[in-house]
Design a protein around this motif. Structure first.
Motif, PDB file in Angstrom:
ATOM      1  N   ILE A   1       0.855  -1.191   0.000  1.00  0.00           N
ATOM      2  CA  ILE A   1       0.000   0.000   0.000  1.00  0.00           C
ATOM      3  C   ILE A   1       0.887   1.234   0.000  1.00  0.00           C
ATOM      4  O   ILE A   1       1.900   1.280   0.703  1.00  0.00           O
ATOM      5  CB  ILE A   1      -0.931   0.028   1.226  1.00  0.00           C
ATOM      6  N   THR A   2       0.507   2.206  -0.786  1.00  0.00           N
ATOM      7  CA  THR A   2       1.209   3.486  -0.786  1.00  0.00           C
ATOM      8  C   THR A   2       0.303   4.544  -0.147  1.00  0.00           C
ATOM      9  O   THR A   2      -0.820   4.753  -0.605  1.00  0.00           O
ATOM     10  CB  THR A   2       1.553   3.922  -2.219  1.00  0.00           C
ATOM     11  N   PRO A   3       0.781   5.231   0.924  1.00  0.00           N
ATOM     12  CA  PRO A   3       2.061   5.014   1.584  1.00  0.00           C
ATOM     13  C   PRO A   3       2.022   3.771   2.457  1.00  0.00           C
ATOM     14  O   PRO A   3       0.954   3.160   2.612  1.00  0.00           O
ATOM     15  CB  PRO A   3       2.219   6.269   2.436  1.00  0.00           C
ATOM     16  N   ASP A   4       3.159   3.435   3.056  1.00  0.00           N
ATOM     17  CA  ASP A   4       3.186   2.241   3.893  1.00  0.00           C
ATOM     18  C   ASP A   4       2.461   2.504   5.213  1.00  0.00           C
ATOM     19  O   ASP A   4       2.072   3.626   5.527  1.00  0.00           O
ATOM     20  CB  ASP A   4       4.627   1.777   4.134  1.00  0.00           C
ATOM     21  N   ALA A   5       2.337   1.439   5.979  1.00  0.00           N
ATOM     22  CA  ALA A   5       1.534   1.520   7.198  1.00  0.00           C
ATOM     23  C   ALA A   5       2.115   2.471   8.240  1.00  0.00           C
ATOM     24  O   ALA A   5       1.414   2.897   9.154  1.00  0.00           O
ATOM     25  CB  ALA A   5       1.378   0.123   7.801  1.00  0.00           C
ATOM     26  N   THR A   6       3.387   2.821   8.133  1.00  0.00           N
ATOM     27  CA  THR A   6       4.014   3.693   9.120  1.00  0.00           C
ATOM     28  C   THR A   6       3.798   5.173   8.813  1.00  0.00           C
ATOM     29  O   THR A   6       4.108   6.033   9.629  1.00  0.00           O
ATOM     30  CB  THR A   6       5.527   3.420   9.188  1.00  0.00           C
ATOM     31  N   THR A   7       3.257   5.492   7.630  1.00  0.00           N
ATOM     32  CA  THR A   7       3.066   6.890   7.223  1.00  0.00           C
ATOM     33  C   THR A   7       1.579   7.204   7.113  1.00  0.00           C
ATOM     34  O   THR A   7       0.904   6.647   6.252  1.00  0.00           O
ATOM     35  CB  THR A   7       3.752   7.161   5.873  1.00  0.00           C
ATOM     36  N   PRO A   8       1.046   8.104   7.974  1.00  0.00           N
ATOM     37  CA  PRO A   8      -0.375   8.459   7.860  1.00  0.00           C
ATOM     38  C   PRO A   8      -0.669   9.091   6.497  1.00  0.00           C
ATOM     39  O   PRO A   8       0.099   9.898   5.991  1.00  0.00           O
ATOM     40  CB  PRO A   8      -0.593   9.463   8.996  1.00  0.00           C
ATOM     41  N   LEU A   9      -1.796   8.718   5.929  1.00  0.00           N
ATOM     42  CA  LEU A   9      -2.187   9.181   4.598  1.00  0.00           C
ATOM     43  C   LEU A   9      -3.024  10.447   4.703  1.00  0.00           C
ATOM     44  O   LEU A   9      -3.941  10.528   5.515  1.00  0.00           O
ATOM     45  CB  LEU A   9      -2.989   8.083   3.909  1.00  0.00           C
ATOM     46  N   ASN A  10      -2.696  11.461   3.887  1.00  0.00           N
ATOM     47  CA  ASN A  10      -3.558  12.634   3.808  1.00  0.00           C
ATOM     48  C   ASN A  10      -4.880  12.205   3.177  1.00  0.00           C
ATOM     49  O   ASN A  10      -4.883  11.542   2.130  1.00  0.00           O
ATOM     50  CB  ASN A  10      -2.891  13.726   2.962  1.00  0.00           C
ATOM     51  N   PRO A  11      -6.014  12.538   3.786  1.00  0.00           N
ATOM     52  CA  PRO A  11      -7.298  12.023   3.284  1.00  0.00           C
ATOM     53  C   PRO A  11      -7.688  12.516   1.895  1.00  0.00           C
ATOM     54  O   PRO A  11      -8.634  11.993   1.302  1.00  0.00           O
ATOM     55  CB  PRO A  11      -8.300  12.488   4.340  1.00  0.00           C
ATOM     56  N   THR A  12      -6.968  13.510   1.371  1.00  0.00           N
ATOM     57  CA  THR A  12      -7.253  13.939  -0.005  1.00  0.00           C
ATOM     58  C   THR A  12      -6.500  13.099  -1.024  1.00  0.00           C
ATOM     59  O   THR A  12      -6.756  13.219  -2.231  1.00  0.00           O
ATOM     60  CB  THR A  12      -6.869  15.416  -0.209  1.00  0.00           C
ATOM     61  N   ARG A  13      -5.568  12.269  -0.549  1.00  0.00           N
ATOM     62  CA  ARG A  13      -4.813  11.404  -1.447  1.00  0.00           C
ATOM     63  C   ARG A  13      -5.464  10.022  -1.483  1.00  0.00           C
ATOM     64  O   ARG A  13      -6.049   9.562  -0.495  1.00  0.00           O
ATOM     65  CB  ARG A  13      -3.362  11.260  -0.963  1.00  0.00           C
ATOM     66  N   PRO A  14      -5.370   9.307  -2.618  1.00  0.00           N
ATOM     67  CA  PRO A  14      -6.008   7.993  -2.706  1.00  0.00           C
ATOM     68  C   PRO A  14      -5.200   6.906  -2.008  1.00  0.00           C
ATOM     69  O   PRO A  14      -3.978   7.023  -1.828  1.00  0.00           O
ATOM     70  CB  PRO A  14      -6.065   7.752  -4.218  1.00  0.00           C
ATOM     71  N   ILE A  15      -5.910   5.861  -1.627  1.00  0.00           N
ATOM     72  CA  ILE A  15      -5.243   4.634  -1.213  1.00  0.00           C
ATOM     73  C   ILE A  15      -4.854   3.888  -2.486  1.00  0.00           C
ATOM     74  O   ILE A  15      -5.697   3.642  -3.343  1.00  0.00           O
ATOM     75  CB  ILE A  15      -6.164   3.752  -0.348  1.00  0.00           C
ATOM     76  N   VAL A  16      -3.581   3.542  -2.625  1.00  0.00           N
ATOM     77  CA  VAL A  16      -3.108   2.837  -3.812  1.00  0.00           C
ATOM     78  C   VAL A  16      -2.566   1.477  -3.384  1.00  0.00           C
ATOM     79  O   VAL A  16      -1.636   1.391  -2.586  1.00  0.00           O
ATOM     80  CB  VAL A  16      -2.011   3.626  -4.552  1.00  0.00           C
ATOM     81  N   VAL A  17      -3.181   0.414  -3.885  1.00  0.00           N
ATOM     82  CA  VAL A  17      -2.779  -0.958  -3.582  1.00  0.00           C
ATOM     83  C   VAL A  17      -2.109  -1.548  -4.828  1.00  0.00           C
ATOM     84  O   VAL A  17      -2.698  -1.514  -5.912  1.00  0.00           O
ATOM     85  CB  VAL A  17      -3.992  -1.818  -3.175  1.00  0.00           C
ATOM     86  N   THR A  18      -0.916  -2.075  -4.672  1.00  0.00           N
ATOM     87  CA  THR A  18      -0.206  -2.674  -5.805  1.00  0.00           C
ATOM     88  C   THR A  18       0.128  -4.129  -5.498  1.00  0.00           C
ATOM     89  O   THR A  18       0.358  -4.508  -4.344  1.00  0.00           O
ATOM     90  CB  THR A  18       1.095  -1.913  -6.122  1.00  0.00           C
ATOM     91  N   VAL A  19       0.150  -4.936  -6.564  1.00  0.00           N
ATOM     92  CA  VAL A  19       0.446  -6.359  -6.432  1.00  0.00           C
ATOM     93  C   VAL A  19       1.600  -6.702  -7.369  1.00  0.00           C
ATOM     94  O   VAL A  19       1.556  -6.409  -8.559  1.00  0.00           O
ATOM     95  CB  VAL A  19      -0.777  -7.232  -6.763  1.00  0.00           C
ATOM     96  N   ALA A  20       2.628  -7.321  -6.823  1.00  0.00           N
ATOM     97  CA  ALA A  20       3.763  -7.811  -7.611  1.00  0.00           C
ATOM     98  C   ALA A  20       3.803  -9.331  -7.508  1.00  0.00           C
ATOM     99  O   ALA A  20       3.289  -9.916  -6.549  1.00  0.00           O
ATOM    100  CB  ALA A  20       5.074  -7.206  -7.115  1.00  0.00           C
TER     101      ALA A  20
END
Length: 419
Positions: free
Chosen positions: A75-94
């Protein structure tokens, strides 16, 4: 040279025993036709070979055995960085793909989003909420098509306080005069004025541009270089949600307001002639006798902007420090009142001073009119209209006295901007 000596160096009972054992194993292998690989498979390899009965090499006659490759979900950002609520949650799979992604709030509400065609990136839609932890569930497929599932979480910024932007004129004010400043007031101090001002915008249908002036950490005013264009439309936008205003304060919400400017009503009150000329869109339409503040209570000079109008109010001199028993005290009902400053200055009906109107300044700072002229003025002037006072003998209207915005030159006004 012995096989053990070519494969290992060093000395000691353990190393001699291992060398001897390996030598024996090689001899046995040669006799039985079994070949041994000398290097393990790569950790990233997806298959490995088991030797058959031929001595021609490790791949000859081997049987392939699959090793499962676990998809890597992040997930971007990672779990240690609080996300600004105006930015999207981005999930990536490798190392695989996502079959489905589900993001939910603590109360079970699903967050919408889209998965790209490759099945490797999911992006949420719309704003999130402050101080919320979102549960992220990802159904995956590895390269062989085998299904899997992974659970993660992401949290948004949790502000210390949220600052709400109030507007003046308020949304209920349907129309204003050409002198009306656009005002944004915050209910918590703003430390980062630059960030706040960049989130504010004002546009005019007439193409007028202007600038912000910060009166304090909680109040910013906007005006153009000259009065607003008559019959234009102003749009104020405060895109404050998610804006870091400093010190743990974030903008509470986004707001938009449309402001309609009516005809340009400007009154010019001259203390030298004790006359007030009335202009509508630049044309002189009426002149009326007045009485301004007496020498002991002179009216402020400069442009005043009407901020309120009431059919009748009680005027009490104690509100500005002259109370009952003191010289100059008064408390009386006054009709047809239009406020032009927070210092107690009004344009209003004053039947008691009609004899002085046009000949002598006798008020406590107000613009006194006859009842008939006061009624005409009350009917034509409203919020945002301008009363310019000259030759009163008083000081300049302070910038901070409600709407002293027009007291500053344009060069002075620009210095109040944070950007």
């Amino acid at each position: 040279m012995a096989w053990g000596e070519s494969a290992f160096s060093g000395s000691g009972p353990g190393r001699q025993w291992l060398s001897l054992g390996l030598g024996v194993a090689v001899l046995v292998g040669l006799g039985s036709g079994v070949a041994l690989a000398t290097h393990p498979p790569s950790a990233n390899a997806q298959t490995m070979s088991v030797a058959g009965s031929s001595a021609s090499g490790p791949d000859a006659g081997g049987q392939a055995v699959s090793q499962a490759v676990r998809p890597v979900v992040s997930i971007t950002p990672d779990a240690t960085t609080p996300l600004n609520p105006t930015r999207p949650i981005v999930v990536t799979v490798a190392q695989g793909t996502a079959k489905a992604v589900t993001v939910k709030t603590p109360n079970g509400k699903t967050v919408s989003g889209t998965l790209d065609a490759a099945g490797t990136t999911w992006t949420s839609k719309g704003d999130l909420a402050y101080g919320t932890t979102y549960a992220v569930g990802v159904d995956t497929l590895d390269p062989s098509g085998a299904p899997g599932h992974q659970d993660l979480s992401v949290s948004t910024v949790d502000p210390r306080v949220q600052a709400y932007p109030s507007f003046i004129p308020p949304p209920g004010q349907t129309t204003v005069g050409v002198g009306q400043p656009v005002v944004v007031r915050f209910n918590h101090p703003v430390k980062d004025r630059v960030a706040a001002q960049k989130a504010l915008s004002v546009t005019s249908s007439a193409g007028q541009t202007g600038s912000w002036y910060w009166l304090s950490d909680t109040e910013a005013h906007y005006r153009p270089q000259t009065y607003w264009t008559a019959n234009s439309t102003i749009t104020l936008k405060a895109s404050m949600f998610g804006v870091d205003l400093g010190g743990g304060t974030f903008g509470e919400t986004d707001r938009t307001e449309t402001i309609h400017v009516h005809d340009a009503w400007v009154a010019k009150a001259d203390g030298a002639t004790e006359q007030m000329q009335i202009f509508d869109n630049g044309a002189l339409v009426k002149t009326m006798p007045i009485s301004l503040g007496s020498p002991g209570h002179p009216s402020h000079v400069g442009p005043h902007v009407i901020s309120d109008k009431q059919p009748s109010i009680t005027m009490d001199s104690c509100t500005y420090g002259v109370c009952q028993g003191q010289p100059g005290y008064y408390k009386e009902q006054v009709d047809l009142d239009e406020r032009i400053s927070d210092d107690g200055e009004f344009v209003h009906s004053a039947p008691w001073s009609v004899a002085s109107q046009g000949g002598q300044n006798v008020s406590h700072g107000c613009v006194n009119l006859s009842p008939a002229n006061a009624q005409w003025f009350f009917d034509h002037f409203g919020i945002g209209d301008v009363v310019e006072i000259t030759n009163s003998g008083g000081p300049q209207l302070p910038l901070t006295d409600t709407y002293g915005d027009w007291e500053l030159t344009w060069a002075q006004w620009l210095k109040g901007s944070a950007v």
